[in-house]
Design a protein around this motif. Structure first.
Motif, PDB file in Angstrom:
ATOM      1  N   VAL A  50       0.830  -1.205   0.000  1.00 50.45           N
ATOM      2  CA  VAL A  50       0.000   0.000   0.000  1.00 50.45           C
ATOM      3  C   VAL A  50       0.867   1.259   0.000  1.00 50.45           C
ATOM      4  O   VAL A  50       0.457   2.290  -0.560  1.00 50.45           O
ATOM      5  CB  VAL A  50      -1.018   0.004   1.165  1.00 50.45           C
ATOM      6  CG1 VAL A  50      -1.983  -1.158   1.028  1.00 50.45           C
ATOM      7  CG2 VAL A  50      -0.335  -0.004   2.513  1.00 50.45           C
ATOM      8  N   LEU A  51       2.064   1.191   0.574  1.00 54.72           N
ATOM      9  CA  LEU A  51       2.990   2.310   0.453  1.00 54.72           C
ATOM     10  C   LEU A  51       3.338   2.552  -1.010  1.00 54.72           C
ATOM     11  O   LEU A  51       3.390   3.711  -1.467  1.00 54.72           O
ATOM     12  CB  LEU A  51       4.268   2.037   1.254  1.00 54.72           C
ATOM     13  CG  LEU A  51       4.194   2.236   2.763  1.00 54.72           C
ATOM     14  CD1 LEU A  51       5.388   1.572   3.445  1.00 54.72           C
ATOM     15  CD2 LEU A  51       4.156   3.723   3.125  1.00 54.72           C
ATOM     16  N   ASP A  52       3.537   1.483  -1.764  1.00 55.28           N
ATOM     17  CA  ASP A  52       3.837   1.605  -3.192  1.00 55.28           C
ATOM     18  C   ASP A  52       2.662   2.205  -3.965  1.00 55.28           C
ATOM     19  O   ASP A  52       2.860   2.762  -5.057  1.00 55.28           O
ATOM     20  CB  ASP A  52       4.198   0.245  -3.790  1.00 55.28           C
ATOM     21  CG  ASP A  52       5.566  -0.260  -3.344  1.00 55.28           C
ATOM     22  OD1 ASP A  52       6.359   0.560  -2.836  1.00 55.28           O
ATOM     23  OD2 ASP A  52       5.831  -1.466  -3.504  1.00 55.28           O
ATOM     24  N   GLN A  53       1.466   2.085  -3.416  1.00 56.13           N
ATOM     25  CA  GLN A  53       0.279   2.669  -4.059  1.00 56.13           C
ATOM     26  C   GLN A  53       0.067   4.126  -3.638  1.00 56.13           C
ATOM     27  O   GLN A  53      -0.914   4.750  -4.030  1.00 56.13           O
ATOM     28  CB  GLN A  53      -0.973   1.851  -3.728  1.00 56.13           C
ATOM     29  CG  GLN A  53      -0.846   0.355  -3.924  1.00 56.13           C
ATOM     30  CD  GLN A  53      -0.249  -0.022  -5.263  1.00 56.13           C
ATOM     31  OE1 GLN A  53      -0.715   0.411  -6.317  1.00 56.13           O
ATOM     32  NE2 GLN A  53       0.793  -0.863  -5.233  1.00 56.13           N
ATOM     33  N   GLY A  54       0.976   4.653  -2.830  1.00 55.10           N
ATOM     34  CA  GLY A  54       0.899   6.050  -2.424  1.00 55.10           C
ATOM     35  C   GLY A  54       0.246   6.305  -1.085  1.00 55.10           C
ATOM     36  O   GLY A  54       0.080   7.467  -0.685  1.00 55.10           O
ATOM     37  N   ILE A  55      -0.114   5.256  -0.353  1.00 55.83           N
ATOM     38  CA  ILE A  55      -0.756   5.422   0.949  1.00 55.83           C
ATOM     39  C   ILE A  55       0.280   5.853   1.980  1.00 55.83           C
ATOM     40  O   ILE A  55       1.366   5.271   2.069  1.00 55.83           O
ATOM     41  CB  ILE A  55      -1.441   4.116   1.389  1.00 55.83           C
ATOM     42  CG1 ILE A  55      -2.519   3.700   0.379  1.00 55.83           C
ATOM     43  CG2 ILE A  55      -2.023   4.261   2.790  1.00 55.83           C
ATOM     44  CD1 ILE A  55      -3.661   4.687   0.257  1.00 55.83           C
ATOM     45  N   ARG A  56      -0.090   6.867   2.786  1.00 51.11           N
ATOM     46  CA  ARG A  56       0.806   7.349   3.840  1.00 51.11           C
ATOM     47  C   ARG A  56       0.083   7.442   5.193  1.00 51.11           C
ATOM     48  O   ARG A  56       0.639   7.984   6.140  1.00 51.11           O
ATOM     49  CB  ARG A  56       1.381   8.716   3.457  1.00 51.11           C
ATOM     50  CG  ARG A  56       2.322   8.668   2.250  1.00 51.11           C
ATOM     51  CD  ARG A  56       3.550   7.816   2.537  1.00 51.11           C
ATOM     52  NE  ARG A  56       4.505   7.775   1.444  1.00 51.11           N
ATOM     53  CZ  ARG A  56       4.504   6.868   0.469  1.00 51.11           C
ATOM     54  NH1 ARG A  56       3.572   5.920   0.451  1.00 51.11           N
ATOM     55  NH2 ARG A  56       5.417   6.885  -0.472  1.00 51.11           N
ATOM     56  N   GLN A  57      -1.135   6.923   5.265  1.00 53.02           N
ATOM     57  CA  GLN A  57      -1.886   6.920   6.520  1.00 53.02           C
ATOM     58  C   GLN A  57      -2.364   5.501   6.808  1.00 53.02           C
ATOM     59  O   GLN A  57      -2.876   4.821   5.907  1.00 53.02           O
ATOM     60  CB  GLN A  57      -3.099   7.838   6.425  1.00 53.02           C
ATOM     61  CG  GLN A  57      -2.794   9.281   6.100  1.00 53.02           C
ATOM     62  CD  GLN A  57      -4.040  10.143   6.229  1.00 53.02           C
ATOM     63  OE1 GLN A  57      -4.214  10.871   7.199  1.00 53.02           O
ATOM     64  NE2 GLN A  57      -4.930  10.046   5.249  1.00 53.02           N
ATOM     65  N   ASP A  79       8.681   6.903   4.367  1.00 52.03           N
ATOM     66  CA  ASP A  79       8.329   8.316   4.367  1.00 52.03           C
ATOM     67  C   ASP A  79       8.227   8.770   5.821  1.00 52.03           C
ATOM     68  O   ASP A  79       7.302   8.367   6.526  1.00 52.03           O
ATOM     69  CB  ASP A  79       7.000   8.553   3.647  1.00 52.03           C
ATOM     70  CG  ASP A  79       6.648  10.023   3.525  1.00 52.03           C
ATOM     71  OD1 ASP A  79       7.224  10.848   4.265  1.00 52.03           O
ATOM     72  OD2 ASP A  79       5.790  10.356   2.699  1.00 52.03           O
ATOM     73  N   PRO A  80       9.160   9.593   6.282  1.00 50.00           N
ATOM     74  CA  PRO A  80       9.125  10.032   7.686  1.00 50.00           C
ATOM     75  C   PRO A  80       7.830  10.726   8.081  1.00 50.00           C
ATOM     76  O   PRO A  80       7.527  10.818   9.281  1.00 50.00           O
ATOM     77  CB  PRO A  80      10.318  10.992   7.781  1.00 50.00           C
ATOM     78  CG  PRO A  80      11.244  10.569   6.684  1.00 50.00           C
ATOM     79  CD  PRO A  80      10.345  10.111   5.574  1.00 50.00           C
ATOM     80  N   ASP A  81       7.072  11.223   7.104  1.00 52.14           N
ATOM     81  CA  ASP A  81       5.815  11.899   7.402  1.00 52.14           C
ATOM     82  C   ASP A  81       4.612  10.952   7.460  1.00 52.14           C
ATOM     83  O   ASP A  81       3.480  11.405   7.661  1.00 52.14           O
ATOM     84  CB  ASP A  81       5.546  12.994   6.371  1.00 52.14           C
ATOM     85  CG  ASP A  81       6.550  14.138   6.469  1.00 52.14           C
ATOM     86  OD1 ASP A  81       7.004  14.420   7.586  1.00 52.14           O
ATOM     87  OD2 ASP A  81       6.889  14.728   5.417  1.00 52.14           O
ATOM     88  N   PRO A 105       5.882  11.711  16.774  1.00 50.76           N
ATOM     89  CA  PRO A 105       4.654  12.481  16.552  1.00 50.76           C
ATOM     90  C   PRO A 105       3.749  11.908  15.472  1.00 50.76           C
ATOM     91  O   PRO A 105       2.581  12.293  15.384  1.00 50.76           O
ATOM     92  CB  PRO A 105       5.181  13.868  16.152  1.00 50.76           C
ATOM     93  CG  PRO A 105       6.519  13.593  15.540  1.00 50.76           C
ATOM     94  CD  PRO A 105       7.083  12.449  16.328  1.00 50.76           C
ATOM     95  N   GLY A 106       4.280  10.979  14.679  1.00 55.41           N
ATOM     96  CA  GLY A 106       3.491  10.425  13.596  1.00 55.41           C
ATOM     97  C   GLY A 106       2.843   9.103  13.920  1.00 55.41           C
ATOM     98  O   GLY A 106       2.284   8.442  13.022  1.00 55.41           O
ATOM     99  N   ALA A 107       2.896   8.663  15.177  1.00 50.84           N
ATOM    100  CA  ALA A 107       2.311   7.376  15.548  1.00 50.84           C
ATOM    101  C   ALA A 107       1.697   7.478  16.938  1.00 50.84           C
ATOM    102  O   ALA A 107       2.291   8.067  17.846  1.00 50.84           O
ATOM    103  CB  ALA A 107       3.366   6.266  15.518  1.00 50.84           C
ATOM    104  N   ILE A 108       0.519   6.904  17.094  1.00 47.27           N
ATOM    105  CA  ILE A 108      -0.186   6.919  18.376  1.00 47.27           C
ATOM    106  C   ILE A 108      -0.722   5.521  18.657  1.00 47.27           C
ATOM    107  O   ILE A 108      -0.799   4.671  17.760  1.00 47.27           O
ATOM    108  CB  ILE A 108      -1.363   7.915  18.375  1.00 47.27           C
ATOM    109  CG1 ILE A 108      -2.396   7.516  17.294  1.00 47.27           C
ATOM    110  CG2 ILE A 108      -0.873   9.343  18.170  1.00 47.27           C
ATOM    111  CD1 ILE A 108      -3.711   8.253  17.405  1.00 47.27           C
ATOM    112  N   ALA A 109      -1.118   5.288  19.897  1.00 46.11           N
ATOM    113  CA  ALA A 109      -1.775   4.039  20.289  1.00 46.11           C
ATOM    114  C   ALA A 109      -2.931   4.391  21.215  1.00 46.11           C
ATOM    115  O   ALA A 109      -2.751   5.143  22.178  1.00 46.11           O
ATOM    116  CB  ALA A 109      -0.804   3.098  20.985  1.00 46.11           C
ATOM    117  N   ILE A 110      -4.110   3.857  20.909  1.00 46.33           N
ATOM    118  CA  ILE A 110      -5.277   4.096  21.760  1.00 46.33           C
ATOM    119  C   ILE A 110      -5.904   2.758  22.136  1.00 46.33           C
ATOM    120  O   ILE A 110      -5.739   1.757  21.434  1.00 46.33           O
ATOM    121  CB  ILE A 110      -6.331   4.986  21.065  1.00 46.33           C
ATOM    122  CG1 ILE A 110      -6.953   4.263  19.859  1.00 46.33           C
ATOM    123  CG2 ILE A 110      -5.726   6.316  20.648  1.00 46.33           C
ATOM    124  CD1 ILE A 110      -8.210   4.927  19.319  1.00 46.33           C
TER     125      ILE A 110
END
Length: 250
Positions: A50-57, A79-81, A105-110
């Motif tokens: 999915v990263l190769d498909q452009g997904i960043r979230q 991608d650091p972002d 800052p780019g990762a959380i856990a709930i």
């Protein structure tokens, strides 16, 4: 279960009771550790896909403990972002996750429950990190088989899928009893004493989770057969316990 899985993967965030549960699983299925690694390898390959498909979230529900080659490591290396929201029902797994992710800052856990999808989507931390107007990868690897039918997993997933923007991806890894019913039943009996007993589903029942999405080739297959890498561990015949697939929202 999240901490027993961590033990099977060779992690250190587990307790004596978790290791005892894992040993019961190994007694029923001697290559349980191999299966855990194959499942994690499927997660790695689909994340890269999915990263190769452009997904960043990424919204990773049933994430367990992100310590052994997990999503944020792969995504943020590309991608650091990249942004990753981990969700798990186990409070200790979430507490460990927050320690590991401290300062990222780019990762959380709930702590939330897959059977309560609106609580996940509307959680302030998730809403503040992920932009649902843009494509997101929804990862459900080794979690749907812990949601019994009476908790309406199909309805929960429909709510999650409705929130995703076109171009989003759905990744599912789901255990099944079809190939080895006796061994699966023994594992299910051991896990039945936890808060997340197993739900047995067939290939057709698992495929229903992809309704409304375009299934990516080769479809819903044994997890180790989904776009395998040459370097991947070769499974034994007994390792066919998990289906895996990827779908794209048109």
């Amino acid at each position: 279960m999240a901490r027993a899985y961590d033990y099977l993967l060779g992690g250190s965030h587990n307790f004596a009771a978790d290791r005892a549960l894992a040993r019961q699983m190994i007694a029923a299925v001697p290559d349980a550790k191999v299966q855990a690694r194959l499942n994690r390898a499927f997660l790695h390959r689909t994340t890269r896909y999915v990263l190769d498909q452009g997904i960043r979230q990424f919204l990773d529900i049933g994430s367990g403990i992100p310590t052994v080659g997990n999503v944020h490591e792969i995504a943020q290396k590309a991608d650091p972002d990249a942004r990753v929201a981990y969700v798990d029902i186990d409070p200790i797994a979430v507490a460990h996750s927050r320690q590991i992710l401290d300062g990222n800052p780019g990762a959380i856990a709930i702590r939330e429950d897959l059977s309560q999808p609106r609580a996940i989507l509307d959680h302030p931390a998730v809403a503040g990190l992920l932009d649902f107007d843009r494509p997101v990868a929804l990862l459900l690897v080794a979690v749907l088989h812990a949601v019994r039918d009476e908790l309406d997993p199909y309805g929960a997933l429909a709510t999650l899928k409705d929130r995703l923007a076109p171009g989003s991806y759905l990744v599912i890894g789901h255990g099944t009893h079809e190939r080895h019913p006796d061994e699966f039943q023994e594992v299910a009996a051991a896990i039945s004493r936890t808060a997340t007993p197993l739900a047995m589903r067939t290939h057709a029942e698992i495929l229903r989770f992809f309704d409304g999405f375009e299934i990516v080739e080769p479809g819903l297959v044994w997890a180790h057969e989904w776009h395998p890498d040459a370097s991947d561990e070769q499974p034994s015949e007994l390792s066919a316990f998990n289906y895996g697939g990827v779908g794209r929202k048109p």
